[in-house]
Design a protein around this motif. Structure first.
Motif, mmCIF file in Angstrom:
data_model
loop_
_atom_site.group_PDB
_atom_site.id
_atom_site.type_symbol
_atom_site.label_atom_id
_atom_site.label_comp_id
_atom_site.label_asym_id
_atom_site.label_seq_id
_atom_site.Cartn_x
_atom_site.Cartn_y
_atom_site.Cartn_z
ATOM 1 N N ASP A 14 0.289 -0.888 -0.395
ATOM 2 C CA ASP A 14 -0.133 -0.346 0.159
ATOM 3 C C ASP A 14 0.484 1.233 -0.092
ATOM 4 O O ASP A 14 0.203 2.347 -1.281
ATOM 5 C CB ASP A 14 -1.406 -0.535 1.053
ATOM 6 C CG ASP A 14 -1.762 -1.556 1.188
ATOM 7 O OD1 ASP A 14 -1.961 -1.440 -0.139
ATOM 8 O OD2 ASP A 14 -3.280 -1.277 1.825
ATOM 9 N N THR B 33 -8.756 -1.584 -5.519
ATOM 10 C CA THR B 33 -7.276 -1.959 -5.007
ATOM 11 C C THR B 33 -7.041 -3.817 -5.081
ATOM 12 O O THR B 33 -5.876 -2.969 -5.025
ATOM 13 C CB THR B 33 -8.034 -1.454 -3.645
ATOM 14 O OG1 THR B 33 -8.683 -0.391 -3.855
ATOM 15 C CG2 THR B 33 -7.059 -1.325 -2.682
ATOM 16 N N TYR C 94 -6.480 4.546 4.293
ATOM 17 C CA TYR C 94 -4.474 4.467 4.092
ATOM 18 C C TYR C 94 -4.348 5.180 5.117
ATOM 19 O O TYR C 94 -5.025 6.532 5.257
ATOM 20 C CB TYR C 94 -4.342 4.545 2.537
ATOM 21 C CG TYR C 94 -2.741 4.285 2.787
ATOM 22 C CD1 TYR C 94 -1.809 3.197 2.390
ATOM 23 C CD2 TYR C 94 -2.132 5.713 2.354
ATOM 24 C CE1 TYR C 94 -0.584 3.826 2.700
ATOM 25 C CE2 TYR C 94 -0.966 6.360 1.627
ATOM 26 C CZ TYR C 94 -0.327 5.009 2.420
ATOM 27 O OH TYR C 94 1.458 4.686 2.436
#
Ligand code: 45D
Length: 322
Positions: free
Chosen positions: A34, A80, A129
């Motif tokens: 990420d 994602t 995030y």
């Protein structure tokens, strides 16, 4: 005495290359998935502004288009997941397809995805995030590089994504139709002039490359000739060189400026030429300072050429041997 690849690689070995590029990529590789995606988004939103319309037309992007259409129709969670799979080189159908793409198709895929992100159709950063301190470290390292070096880092991260297909044998994709086409932004200069250089093979090489005439360029090499791209191993033999050029050298604008030529006792010549190269992705807005190190055999054929990124603009003038 026969020329050898090993001795050819060491000509003008005092050429200074930017070690910060592999160092920055190593920092990037240490980030979690990420954080990698977030880093690319921040770095790209800075650099991406200068990507020019010379980016390839959608018509020639069939392979990437199929994946992009699939991704557009997904939920944002699935989008994602696709990006995480690509960044972590997972073995999934999409990540395998991507792994077979050429360098420019990989770049075109992300370029299009980036456009969809700007329009809000694809989520750039995973929901919830939180940036880790590592991202800032890599961003700061990136900011210290010049633009030509920054885009080299970006390109590398994109090339390394996807499932590693090198062990899988040839791809089932059609090959020749698939290369993105670039429109040339500047007129082709047909009479190449380089300060200090009159070697016909070198002048013809630059002229051919600036016209995307890869057959003519490859014909200048010996049958055991080699081309060594920046940070890579030499590519040996006309067929392999031609394939590489079709995939990675299209639309490049090469502007050699000056060079030196040293004739050896056996009649071979060692030349170092420095100058600026522009990629069709960024056009005239980003110049990369590079050197070509040529070894020309006594018959005037190219036995070896290495292309190096230069550590600094000062290196453009470093034409001494030691
Ligand atoms: O993950 O003489 C998002 C040779 C989201 C041939 C993203 C040469 C998150 C012989 C931000 C959208 C070729 C060797 C990602 C000469 C995410 C020869 C997107 C040299 C990934 C001179 C990121 C040529 C994107 C040279 C879209 C030195 C990134 C050529 C795009 C160098 C990055 C060319 C792009 C370079 C980078 C091109 C388009 C360095 C292009 C770099």
């Amino acid at each position: 005495m026969a020329l050898t690849l090993q001795s050819a690689q060491s000509i003008f070995s005092n050429t200074q290359v930017p070690s910060q590029i592999p160092a920055t990529i190593a920092l990037f590789d240490q980030l979690n998935v990420d954080d990698q995606l977030a880093y690319l988004w921040y770095a790209y939103t800075e650099m991406g502004k200068t990507i020019t319309p010379a980016a390839p037309g959608a018509a020639r992007l069939q392979l990437a288009e199929t994946l992009l259409t699939q991704i557009k129709l997904m939920s944002s969670e699935d989008q994602t997941k696709v990006m995480r799979d690509l960044a972590s080189r997972a073995d999934t159908p999409i990540s395998r397809s991507y792994g077979f793409f050429s360098v420019n198709t990989k770049l075109a895929f992300w370029y299009e995805l980036g456009e969809l992100m700007k329009k809000g159709l694809v989520t750039p950063i995973p929901a919830g995030y939180q940036m880790s301190p590592g991202v800032k470290v890599v961003l700061e390292a990136t900011q210290k590089l010049d633009q030509g070096q920054q885009i080299t880092v970006l390109r590398n991260t994109v090339v390394n994504m996807g499932f590693d297909t090198s062990e899988l044998g040839p791809s089932s994709y059609p090959k020749d139709v698939a290369e993105p086409a670039f429109q040339r932004t500047t007129p082709i200069i047909s009479s190449v002039k380089i300060d200090g250089i009159t070697e016909p093979a070198v002048l013809s090489y630059i002229e051919a490359m600036n016209a995307d005439n890869f057959d003519a360029a490859v014909a200048l090499f010996t049958t055991d000739g080699a081309l060594q791209p920046p940070f890579q191993k030499p590519i040996v033999g006309p067929e392999a060189i031609a394939k590489y050029m079709r995939e990675e050298a299209q639309g490049l604008n090469m502007m050699p400026q000056q060079g030196i030529c040293e004739v050896q006792p056996d009649g071979s010549k060692q030349l170092k030429i420095t100058g600026v190269v522009q990629t069709p992705w960024f056009g005239v807005t980003v110049g990369m300072n590079i050197a070509w190190r040529f070894l020309i055999n006594p018959q005037g054929k190219i036995f070896f050429v290495a292309i190096d990124m230069l550590a600094s603009p000062q290196e453009l003038l470093n034409l001494r041997r030691v």
